[in-house]
Design a protein around this motif. Structure first.
Motif: not given
Length: 312
Positions: A138-140, A186-189, A201-207, A210-222
């Motif tokens: 999120t950017l909020d 769409k998030l940026i806009n 997407d972390i690297f996209r936002l960093r490029t 913009v300031a953003f926050f991250v919350k990892p998803v631990t429910e699933f990974n493939d």
């Protein structure tokens, strides 16, 4: 008897010498080159060549996994006694080639890839050499991720990965899904407050700066990148196994790809929270086409219990 005097035309003689010299060079150079090439071929006869296919089953963080593997292969060739050639290929193209009898010596592929499982050889049929992960972004600056709904969330549809399983197990199934680049735009806009994406997407936002926050998803990974030996020749299998071991010994370098490796702490930035996670559900291995269809069906039918049975 008078002596016979022979007059020599110096200009013609000089032209003849030049012609003879040029003709000799024209004949000698190809012969020397042929011998040189023959010698080179002979000196390389004892050097095996390993063919490696790289299948991008999910988005990386940055850079090319095929290029990364080729660089590792070039270093290995200086020590391992064989060459490594890496080819980037799609999962569909890999399946077509395999069915036609064109089998490489190694395949690097994403978890959940189907159609290759019967070609994997060895007691340990696959090794996970790097991985990614899902996350909410999120950017909020005042967001706490507790108000995520299917209305204020956009989902990065990914490539061949099971983002639908991540959404279902996170309780956000039904949110809008967009192509990878379109989702973060769409998030940026400001069209959505949250994005269900990946490390890419972390690297996209960093490029974007913009300031953003991250919350990892631990429910699933493939988002696991595996490598398997597929060589039928015993000598090549030996070299292929050596290459896998060599690759595993350099797992601390996968930050060059914006990806992660088990047991490694590679980041001190926004990616740090994505490392060392334990996942409630995960798919780490290749599957059969039948199992892949069952997984897709379970996701479509929102059958969480069946999905968990199929992926764990």
């Amino acid at each position: 008897m008078p002596k016979l005097k022979i007059r020599v035309n110096k200009k013609k003689f000089l032209r003849f010498l030049i012609f003879a010299l040029c003709f000799s060079v024209l004949i000698a150079v190809p012969i020397m080159a042929a011998f040189s090439k023959t010698g080179e071929a002979d000196s390389g006869d004892n050097m095996s060549v390993l063919s490696l296919w790289q299948i991008d089953g999910f988005e990386g963080g940055k850079g090319s996994r095929a290029t990364y593997l080729q660089n590792i292969g070039d270093d290995f060739s200086k020590k391992g006694g064989c060459y490594v050639t890496v080819t980037a290929i799609t999962a569909d193209a890999a399946r077509m080639n395999l069915s036609a009898g064109n089998v490489p010596d190694l395949i690097s592929y994403g978890a959940g890839t189907y159609g290759i499982e019967s070609y994997l050889r060895g007691d340990a049929p696959y090794y996970n050499w790097c991985h990614g992960g899902y996350c909410f972004l999120t950017l909020d600056t005042s967001a706490n991720f507790e108000d995520i709904t299917t209305e204020n969330l956009i989902i990065n549809g990914g490539t061949d990965n099971l983002v639908g399983a991540a959404a279902l197990l996170c309780g956000v199934n039904g949110a809008e899904v967009a192509k990878p680049t379109g989702a973060y735009v769409k998030l940026i806009n400001g069209e959505y407050k949250y994005l269900l994406g990946t490390q890419r997407d972390i690297f996209r936002l960093r490029t974007r700066g913009v300031a953003f926050f991250v919350k990892p998803v631990t429910e699933f990974n493939d988002l696991y990148q595996n490598i398997s030996v597929t060589a039928s020749d015993a000598k090549k299998r030996t070299y292929a196994n050596r290459f896998v071991n060599y690759l595993s010994g350099r797992c601390d370098e996968v930050s060059r790809l914006g990806l992660m490796a088990k047991g490694q702490n590679l980041y001190d930035d926004e990616m740090r929270c994505m490392e060392g996670l334990n996942y409630e559900n995960k798919l780490t291995l290749p599957v059969s086409e039948n199992v892949k269809k069952q997984i897709d069906s379970a996701i479509s039918n929102c059958d969480i219990n069946l999905l968990k049975n199929l992926i764990n």
